[in-house]
Design a protein around this motif. Structure first.
Motif, PDB file in Angstrom:
ATOM      1  N   PRO A   1       0.844  -1.194   0.000  1.00 45.26           N
ATOM      2  CA  PRO A   1       0.000   0.000   0.000  1.00 45.26           C
ATOM      3  C   PRO A   1       0.878   1.243   0.000  1.00 45.26           C
ATOM      4  O   PRO A   1       2.112   1.137   0.095  1.00 45.26           O
ATOM      5  CB  PRO A   1      -0.779  -0.139   1.306  1.00 45.26           C
ATOM      6  CG  PRO A   1       0.166  -0.857   2.221  1.00 45.26           C
ATOM      7  CD  PRO A   1       0.926  -1.808   1.344  1.00 45.26           C
ATOM      8  N   PRO A   2       0.295   2.439  -0.085  1.00 44.72           N
ATOM      9  CA  PRO A   2       1.105   3.661   0.038  1.00 44.72           C
ATOM     10  C   PRO A   2       1.921   3.664   1.320  1.00 44.72           C
ATOM     11  O   PRO A   2       1.524   3.077   2.333  1.00 44.72           O
ATOM     12  CB  PRO A   2       0.049   4.775   0.039  1.00 44.72           C
ATOM     13  CG  PRO A   2      -1.103   4.197  -0.733  1.00 44.72           C
ATOM     14  CD  PRO A   2      -1.120   2.727  -0.386  1.00 44.72           C
ATOM     15  N   ALA A   3       3.086   4.316   1.280  1.00 42.05           N
ATOM     16  CA  ALA A   3       4.046   4.257   2.392  1.00 42.05           C
ATOM     17  C   ALA A   3       3.464   4.751   3.706  1.00 42.05           C
ATOM     18  O   ALA A   3       3.881   4.320   4.786  1.00 42.05           O
ATOM     19  CB  ALA A   3       5.300   5.053   2.032  1.00 42.05           C
ATOM     20  N   ASP A   4       2.505   5.690   3.644  1.00 43.92           N
ATOM     21  CA  ASP A   4       1.947   6.256   4.873  1.00 43.92           C
ATOM     22  C   ASP A   4       0.685   5.532   5.335  1.00 43.92           C
ATOM     23  O   ASP A   4       0.018   5.975   6.277  1.00 43.92           O
ATOM     24  CB  ASP A   4       1.648   7.749   4.677  1.00 43.92           C
ATOM     25  CG  ASP A   4       0.669   8.007   3.536  1.00 43.92           C
ATOM     26  OD1 ASP A   4       0.331   7.056   2.793  1.00 43.92           O
ATOM     27  OD2 ASP A   4       0.230   9.170   3.374  1.00 43.92           O
ATOM     28  N   PHE A   5       0.362   4.402   4.720  1.00 43.72           N
ATOM     29  CA  PHE A   5      -0.863   3.692   5.093  1.00 43.72           C
ATOM     30  C   PHE A   5      -0.731   3.048   6.469  1.00 43.72           C
ATOM     31  O   PHE A   5       0.255   2.383   6.766  1.00 43.72           O
ATOM     32  CB  PHE A   5      -1.190   2.600   4.078  1.00 43.72           C
ATOM     33  CG  PHE A   5      -2.287   1.670   4.535  1.00 43.72           C
ATOM     34  CD1 PHE A   5      -3.611   2.062   4.490  1.00 43.72           C
ATOM     35  CD2 PHE A   5      -1.974   0.409   5.044  1.00 43.72           C
ATOM     36  CE1 PHE A   5      -4.618   1.207   4.928  1.00 43.72           C
ATOM     37  CE2 PHE A   5      -2.977  -0.443   5.474  1.00 43.72           C
ATOM     38  CZ  PHE A   5      -4.300  -0.044   5.422  1.00 43.72           C
ATOM     39  N   VAL A   6      -1.741   3.242   7.314  1.00 40.51           N
ATOM     40  CA  VAL A   6      -1.870   2.533   8.589  1.00 40.51           C
ATOM     41  C   VAL A   6      -3.342   2.252   8.844  1.00 40.51           C
ATOM     42  O   VAL A   6      -4.214   3.033   8.453  1.00 40.51           O
ATOM     43  CB  VAL A   6      -1.294   3.329   9.789  1.00 40.51           C
ATOM     44  CG1 VAL A   6       0.206   3.423   9.721  1.00 40.51           C
ATOM     45  CG2 VAL A   6      -1.921   4.704   9.887  1.00 40.51           C
ATOM     46  N   ALA A   7      -3.612   1.137   9.481  1.00 49.85           N
ATOM     47  CA  ALA A   7      -4.953   0.848   9.955  1.00 49.85           C
ATOM     48  C   ALA A   7      -5.045   1.242  11.429  1.00 49.85           C
ATOM     49  O   ALA A   7      -4.037   1.595  12.050  1.00 49.85           O
ATOM     50  CB  ALA A   7      -5.267  -0.628   9.767  1.00 49.85           C
ATOM     51  N   LYS A   8      -6.255   1.172  11.984  1.00 45.51           N
ATOM     52  CA  LYS A   8      -6.454   1.572  13.373  1.00 45.51           C
ATOM     53  C   LYS A   8      -7.144   0.461  14.151  1.00 45.51           C
ATOM     54  O   LYS A   8      -7.889  -0.347  13.589  1.00 45.51           O
ATOM     55  CB  LYS A   8      -7.290   2.858  13.453  1.00 45.51           C
ATOM     56  CG  LYS A   8      -6.626   4.066  12.802  1.00 45.51           C
ATOM     57  CD  LYS A   8      -7.531   5.296  12.884  1.00 45.51           C
ATOM     58  CE  LYS A   8      -6.871   6.507  12.228  1.00 45.51           C
ATOM     59  NZ  LYS A   8      -7.749   7.698  12.250  1.00 45.51           N
ATOM     60  N   GLU A   9      -6.857   0.440  15.446  1.00 41.06           N
ATOM     61  CA  GLU A   9      -7.509  -0.542  16.319  1.00 41.06           C
ATOM     62  C   GLU A   9      -9.029  -0.390  16.233  1.00 41.06           C
ATOM     63  O   GLU A   9      -9.553   0.715  16.172  1.00 41.06           O
ATOM     64  CB  GLU A   9      -7.050  -0.345  17.762  1.00 41.06           C
ATOM     65  CG  GLU A   9      -5.585  -0.692  17.990  1.00 41.06           C
ATOM     66  CD  GLU A   9      -5.173  -0.506  19.435  1.00 41.06           C
ATOM     67  OE1 GLU A   9      -6.068  -0.331  20.290  1.00 41.06           O
ATOM     68  OE2 GLU A   9      -3.961  -0.528  19.731  1.00 41.06           O
ATOM     69  N   GLY A  10      -9.727  -1.519  16.213  1.00 43.19           N
ATOM     70  CA  GLY A  10     -11.178  -1.514  16.158  1.00 43.19           C
ATOM     71  C   GLY A  10     -11.737  -1.536  14.751  1.00 43.19           C
ATOM     72  O   GLY A  10     -12.916  -1.863  14.562  1.00 43.19           O
ATOM     73  N   GLU A  11     -10.918  -1.203  13.739  1.00 47.33           N
ATOM     74  CA  GLU A  11     -11.383  -1.244  12.356  1.00 47.33           C
ATOM     75  C   GLU A  11     -11.439  -2.685  11.848  1.00 47.33           C
ATOM     76  O   GLU A  11     -10.722  -3.559  12.341  1.00 47.33           O
ATOM     77  CB  GLU A  11     -10.464  -0.429  11.446  1.00 47.33           C
ATOM     78  CG  GLU A  11     -10.491   1.065  11.711  1.00 47.33           C
ATOM     79  CD  GLU A  11      -9.535   1.827  10.802  1.00 47.33           C
ATOM     80  OE1 GLU A  11      -9.712   3.057  10.668  1.00 47.33           O
ATOM     81  OE2 GLU A  11      -8.606   1.205  10.241  1.00 47.33           O
ATOM     82  N   SER A  12     -12.290  -2.909  10.845  1.00 51.36           N
ATOM     83  CA  SER A  12     -12.387  -4.224  10.212  1.00 51.36           C
ATOM     84  C   SER A  12     -11.926  -4.108   8.756  1.00 51.36           C
ATOM     85  O   SER A  12     -12.343  -3.187   8.046  1.00 51.36           O
ATOM     86  CB  SER A  12     -13.820  -4.753  10.266  1.00 51.36           C
ATOM     87  OG  SER A  12     -14.220  -4.969  11.603  1.00 51.36           O
ATOM     88  N   TRP A  13     -11.074  -5.031   8.337  1.00 47.98           N
ATOM     89  CA  TRP A  13     -10.496  -4.995   7.000  1.00 47.98           C
ATOM     90  C   TRP A  13     -10.579  -6.373   6.352  1.00 47.98           C
ATOM     91  O   TRP A  13     -10.607  -7.396   7.026  1.00 47.98           O
ATOM     92  CB  TRP A  13      -9.023  -4.576   7.051  1.00 47.98           C
ATOM     93  CG  TRP A  13      -8.805  -3.146   7.409  1.00 47.98           C
ATOM     94  CD1 TRP A  13      -8.780  -2.588   8.661  1.00 47.98           C
ATOM     95  CD2 TRP A  13      -8.615  -2.057   6.494  1.00 47.98           C
ATOM     96  NE1 TRP A  13      -8.569  -1.240   8.591  1.00 47.98           N
ATOM     97  CE2 TRP A  13      -8.454  -0.876   7.260  1.00 47.98           C
ATOM     98  CE3 TRP A  13      -8.542  -1.966   5.101  1.00 47.98           C
ATOM     99  CZ2 TRP A  13      -8.249   0.367   6.677  1.00 47.98           C
ATOM    100  CZ3 TRP A  13      -8.334  -0.730   4.517  1.00 47.98           C
ATOM    101  CH2 TRP A  13      -8.188   0.426   5.304  1.00 47.98           C
TER     102      TRP A  13
END
Length: 387
Positions: A102-114
């Motif tokens: 993914p893009p270099a600055d991509f991050v997911a967050k706690e509680g999110e669903s992917w």
């Protein structure tokens, strides 16, 4: 029913292939292979193997796609994406040699669903089930010790020196916890490119030397600060099934081989897994360490949570995991180590000033190469680096 009926037969066929594929880690670091044992069974052709992670740490999320053809054939030119199933946000990934990022600055967050999906060049589609990112747990009391015999290498038929990293696991009492540890290391590069066989470095590649027919090798120094990035190739997991709510001290969670004697920074990552993700990595670890046998449970966890929405009977090996993570950067000074490193370095020889450009009476000697930012190299100083 068909999948369940054939699962043991599949395990018989895929076990030697999985051993060969995962013992030759191509995605996570420069190739480090363990000699494969001659398989007792025929390989299956064209099974799709997926290894994907969405993480809360920048630069850690990825998808690796390959097939069982010729043991490990990267899948090129696939269309790959992550989907936030809470917001329908789509994140597209770019790929090189079967590794999609993914893009270099991509991050997911706690509680999110992917979840993830991809389409092959032939139009076949694959998807994963959705996973919710659990709360991260902090890394506690990391310690580093050096060992002249860190582990035994089947490839080199010798014990490999390096550093062991241990941590304390401070487990919470009110929930089940499953841990997975990974790391990447950063070491300073002095030489950014080498050309052998008399070739010289021009415009990003090694080309014929118009001034010479010798077989000399030339080295090209990095034109800026540059770090080589290596990735872990061992699975370290832990369940609190027998230690819920207590502290486990000095748990070994990383082996860092002495590839070179350059100082390094180790970025240690601790992931919080779901129970299904833990069971998958547990079976994979058993297969890699050859402690499993053909009477082991059917490879349901090995098949994981990937599927072909257009063909319910197709086996898709591997897994997509959405996970939170905590990290810590550890600097290791290797100045006083006397053991030989794993990698043998070539003698450094730079171009001489007697090279002149064809048709021009000027010196066109090249001494430097650029850092070429990539998954395995960076010009950005890693956190925790000490000069």
């Amino acid at each position: 029913m068909k999948r369940k009926k054939n699962s043991k037969k599949l395990l018989k066929k895929i076990k030697p292939w999985i051993m060969s594929v995962f013992c030759c880690i191509v995605v996570f670091q420069n190739i480090t292979c363990i000699t494969a044992v001659k398989p007792e069974f025929d390989f299956l052709d064209d099974l799709v193997l997926v290894d994907g992670i969405v993480s809360t740490i920048p630069g850690v999320s990825y998808v690796n796609l390959s097939t069982s053809k010729n043991l490990n054939t990267p899948i090129e030119d696939a269309t790959v994406w992550f989907i936030n199933t809470d917001t329908d946000e789509v994140v597209n990934l770019d790929g090189v040699s079967g590794v999609y990022l993914p893009p270099a600055d991509f991050v997911a967050k706690e509680g999110e669903s992917w979840k993830m999906g991809f389409t092959l060049p032939n139009g076949k589609r694959y998807e994963s089930l959705s996973e919710t990112i659990l709360k991260s747990l902090p890394i506690s009391n990391p310690k580093i010790t050096y060992s002249r015999e860190l582990f035994y290498s089947n490839t080199d038929e010798m014990f490999v020196p390096g550093h062991a990293i241990v941590v304390d696991v401070v487990d919470s009492v009110d929930e089940e916890n499953y841990y997975y540890w990974d790391f990447r290391s950063f070491e300073k590069l002095r030489i950014c490119h080498e050309c052998s066989g008399g070739l010289i470095f021009r415009n990003g590649e090694c080309i014929d030397n118009p001034q010479s027919f010798t077989s000399a090798s030339f080295s090209y120094a990095c034109d800026t600060d540059c770090w080589n990035i290596r990735y872990n190739n061992r699975i370290k997991i832990f369940s609190d099934e027998f230690s819920n709510g207590i502290i486990t001290k000095g748990l070994l969670i990383a082996d860092v081989p002495l590839y070179t004697k350059e100082d390094i920074v180790v970025e240690l990552q601790q992931f919080s897994l779901s129970s299904s993700a833990y069971e998958y990595y547990k079976i994979l670890k058993d297969l890699l360490e050859n402690n499993s046998n053909l009477n082991a449970p059917p490879p349901a966890a090995l098949i994981g949570n990937m599927f072909n929405p257009d063909d319910a009977d197709e086996y898709v090996l591997g897994r997509f995991t959405a996970t939170s993570a905590s990290k810590v950067s550890l600097f290791i000074d290797r100045t006083n180590i006397v053991e030989d490193p794993i990698e043998k370095r070539n003698a450094i020889q730079f171009e001489t000033s007697d090279l002149v450009c064809p048709g021009q009476n000027i010196d066109c000697t090249v001494l430097f190469a650029n850092c070429e930012e990539s998954r395995f190299r960076t010009g950005i100083e890693p956190e925790g680096w000490i000069e």
